[in-house]
Design an enzyme around this catalytic site. Sequence first.
Site, PDB file in Angstrom:
ATOM      1  N   ASP A  97      -3.352  -4.191   7.177  1.00  0.00           N
ATOM      2  CA  ASP A  97      -4.203  -4.741   5.208  1.00  0.00           C
ATOM      3  C   ASP A  97      -3.261  -6.016   4.968  1.00  0.00           C
ATOM      4  OD1 ASP A  97      -7.091  -3.316   4.343  1.00  0.00           O
ATOM      5  OD2 ASP A  97      -5.285  -1.536   4.555  1.00  0.00           O
TER       6      ASP A  97
ATOM      7  N   SER B 279       1.253  -1.067   0.258  1.00  0.00           N
ATOM      8  CA  SER B 279      -0.152  -0.244  -0.047  1.00  0.00           C
ATOM      9  C   SER B 279       1.652   1.033   0.272  1.00  0.00           C
ATOM     10  CB  SER B 279      -0.758  -0.098   0.976  1.00  0.00           C
ATOM     11  OG  SER B 279      -1.637   0.942   1.538  1.00  0.00           O
TER      12      SER B 279
ATOM     13  N   HIS C 126      -2.190  -1.261  -3.554  1.00  0.00           N
ATOM     14  CA  HIS C 126      -3.187  -0.045  -3.684  1.00  0.00           C
ATOM     15  C   HIS C 126      -3.507   0.823  -4.325  1.00  0.00           C
ATOM     16  CE1 HIS C 126      -4.504  -2.330   0.927  1.00  0.00           C
ATOM     17  NE2 HIS C 126      -4.842  -2.685  -0.153  1.00  0.00           N
TER      18      HIS C 126
END
Length: 330
Positions: free
Chosen positions: A133, A14, A41
């Site tokens: 995440d 991310s 992401h």
Amino acid sequence: MTPRPRDVVVVGASAGGVEALRAMVAGLPADLPASVLVVLHMPAGGTSALPAILGRAGPLPARAARNGEPLEHGRVYVARPDHHLLVADGAVALSRGPTENGHRPAINALFRSAAIAKGAAVTGVLLSGLLDDGVAGLHAIAGQGGRVVVQDPRDALYRSMPEHALRALTADHVAAAADIGEVLAKITAEQVETAFGPAPALLRWENEIAGARPAETGAEAVGEPSEFACPDCHGVLADIDAGDRYRCRVGHAWTAEALLEAQRSAVDHAFWTALRALEEKVALCSRLASRARERGSQRIAERYDRQAREAKEAAHVLRHQMDVRTDELS
């Protein structure tokens, strides 16, 4: 059981992930006997330059994943914006299933699908990023006998994701991004000799949701309704993992950490909306007071003046509270 190679590598990143991914692919061997699938992401709109970036950074060809294409060794498949990247049997699958932690593509969706499709042949790699995440996905991979590799938090631009992973489970390897390529070269040379049973029902259910397929059961069947609303659709969230993870009826998924961050954003939005309404009330009441005076209606003008003062004082209090919230982050 016939030995089989560990020939599927799934990678999630991310914030700060582009730098980590470039360093990782630069260290991969040109003859890597595995397929590499990458989720970073990214915003939903537009196109991603990540395949070109990774193709230039390392010896393996990289391209945006195509739905249904077979997995080939020595290739890097990159998630497309606004699509989950999944593994189905021996092929790539793209899906516009519900977001997870507000993201599509989602790291957990890729990791979970690979664990179901390939079991112990999978290696999960988690790199730089915010919040937690990828942790649930790493649990799925480890539970199916796969290997877990986590970027050393000291090497990550954003260390939250690696730190959450290392607190939640025991990684097989912790390494700087530049060293992960060498680690993967060793792992993919291993053979899997242990048989593992079918994936747990909850794992299969979540994978069906990510693939945009109608699940056999709803969220209420796998978890108790919570007191929280889904930030995406405002439906009731069901607690599916002892307070650590939640899903709503239509499938949006949230970890507790991501849900808390979404609630902070909602509170921040509410503050700014209230401040805007108060500022507009001050301006409107002041204008109405002026018009009332022009008509000689002093009493009405004073009433509007009083409302303007009250709104201005409320706006001052609200601005102070917003400053306090900012100071708490220092």
